[in-house]
Design a protein around this motif. Structure first.
Motif, PDB file in Angstrom:
ATOM      1  N   THR A  11      76.213 -75.915 -25.542  1.00  0.00           N
ATOM      2  CA  THR A  11      75.035 -76.769 -25.667  1.00  0.00           C
ATOM      3  C   THR A  11      73.911 -76.160 -24.834  1.00  0.00           C
ATOM      4  O   THR A  11      74.102 -75.126 -24.181  1.00  0.00           O
ATOM      5  N   ASN A  12      72.762 -76.805 -24.827  1.00  0.00           N
ATOM      6  CA  ASN A  12      71.644 -76.307 -24.028  1.00  0.00           C
ATOM      7  C   ASN A  12      71.677 -76.836 -22.593  1.00  0.00           C
ATOM      8  O   ASN A  12      70.787 -76.558 -21.810  1.00  0.00           O
ATOM      9  N   SER A  13      72.711 -77.593 -22.236  1.00  0.00           N
ATOM     10  CA  SER A  13      72.801 -78.222 -20.909  1.00  0.00           C
ATOM     11  C   SER A  13      74.023 -77.717 -20.153  1.00  0.00           C
ATOM     12  O   SER A  13      75.119 -77.677 -20.695  1.00  0.00           O
ATOM     13  N   LEU A  14      73.802 -77.370 -18.883  1.00  0.00           N
ATOM     14  CA  LEU A  14      74.883 -76.900 -18.025  1.00  0.00           C
ATOM     15  C   LEU A  14      74.966 -77.752 -16.769  1.00  0.00           C
ATOM     16  O   LEU A  14      73.945 -78.116 -16.195  1.00  0.00           O
ATOM     17  N   LEU A  33      69.024 -68.902 -12.793  1.00  0.00           N
ATOM     18  CA  LEU A  33      68.958 -69.501 -14.133  1.00  0.00           C
ATOM     19  C   LEU A  33      67.660 -69.136 -14.845  1.00  0.00           C
ATOM     20  O   LEU A  33      67.661 -68.913 -16.063  1.00  0.00           O
ATOM     21  N   GLU A  34      66.560 -69.071 -14.108  1.00  0.00           N
ATOM     22  CA  GLU A  34      65.284 -68.683 -14.724  1.00  0.00           C
ATOM     23  C   GLU A  34      65.343 -67.278 -15.304  1.00  0.00           C
ATOM     24  O   GLU A  34      64.666 -66.979 -16.284  1.00  0.00           O
ATOM     25  N   ALA A  38      64.373 -69.671 -20.519  1.00  0.00           N
ATOM     26  CA  ALA A  38      63.391 -70.704 -20.176  1.00  0.00           C
ATOM     27  C   ALA A  38      64.087 -72.039 -19.915  1.00  0.00           C
ATOM     28  O   ALA A  38      64.755 -72.586 -20.797  1.00  0.00           O
ATOM     29  N   LEU A  39      63.904 -72.543 -18.707  1.00  0.00           N
ATOM     30  CA  LEU A  39      64.469 -73.844 -18.350  1.00  0.00           C
ATOM     31  C   LEU A  39      63.526 -74.957 -18.800  1.00  0.00           C
ATOM     32  O   LEU A  39      62.324 -74.888 -18.582  1.00  0.00           O
ATOM     33  N   ALA A  53      71.187 -78.219 -15.426  1.00  0.00           N
ATOM     34  CA  ALA A  53      70.157 -77.330 -15.966  1.00  0.00           C
ATOM     35  C   ALA A  53      70.106 -77.507 -17.470  1.00  0.00           C
ATOM     36  O   ALA A  53      71.137 -77.461 -18.147  1.00  0.00           O
ATOM     37  N   VAL A  54      68.901 -77.725 -17.994  1.00  0.00           N
ATOM     38  CA  VAL A  54      68.708 -77.865 -19.438  1.00  0.00           C
ATOM     39  C   VAL A  54      67.765 -76.754 -19.879  1.00  0.00           C
ATOM     40  O   VAL A  54      66.642 -76.638 -19.372  1.00  0.00           O
TER      41      VAL A  54
END
Length: 162
Positions: A11-14, A33-34, A38-39, A53-54
């Motif tokens: 998914t796009n979420s961690l 993460l950056e 793109a966060l 983090a999404v």
């Protein structure tokens, strides 16, 4: 039964869990993460001792998972990453809307009363003193002379009357 070795759906979420949670570890994670993509949102969940983090794109979250899961930050602080539920990135407001003005009256009283409102007049306190029998019993109690004699209780005074 053998355990399923199915991989979790990307998914796009961690969700990131540290061995030792700290603000410095979260800041170091944010920088890493950056670099992965793109966060859209980053949140430190102090009470759960983890970060969320999404990413804008699921592929960026997969890249972060592949590159950073099991690595360390700030020396020996190991990070473990897990996919969370997919987060919709729509800009629509998902919060509760304020009720119409008509409904606000029912939810809570207004800040000031309506123009035609009048305060109701209350009755004064009880101006009649205690019953004379009760006053006499209280005096006897105060002097230590009170005795309870069931023969002196009439039927209309009996507490056991049904």
């Amino acid at each position: 039964m053998p355990r399923s070795a199915a991989r979790p759906e990307a998914t796009n979420s961690l969700v990131v869990i540290f061995d030792k949670y700290s603000d410095d570890a979260c800041a170091a994670l944010y920088i890493k993460l950056e670099a992965c993509g793109a966060l859209w949102h980053f949140a430190k969940l102090k009470s759960f001792q983890r970060c969320l983090a999404v990413f804008h794109d699921t592929r960026d979250a997969q890249t972060a998972m592949r590159l950073l899961n099991g690595t360390t930050v700030l020396g020996d602080n190991k990070m473990r990453m897990y996919y969370s539920m997919h987060t919709e990135l729509s800009q629509q407001n998902n919060l509760l809307n304020v009720p119409d003005q008509e409904k606000l009256w029912l939810i809570s009283p207004p800040g000031s009363p309506p123009i035609d409102w009048r305060q109701t007049r209350e009755h004064p306190p009880n101006s009649i003193h205690l019953d004379h029998r009760l006053e006499a019993a209280l005096k006897e109690l105060g002097l230590g002379q009170f005795t309870l004699d069931p023969a002196n209780i009439s039927d209309d005074e009996s507490p056991w009357r049904c």
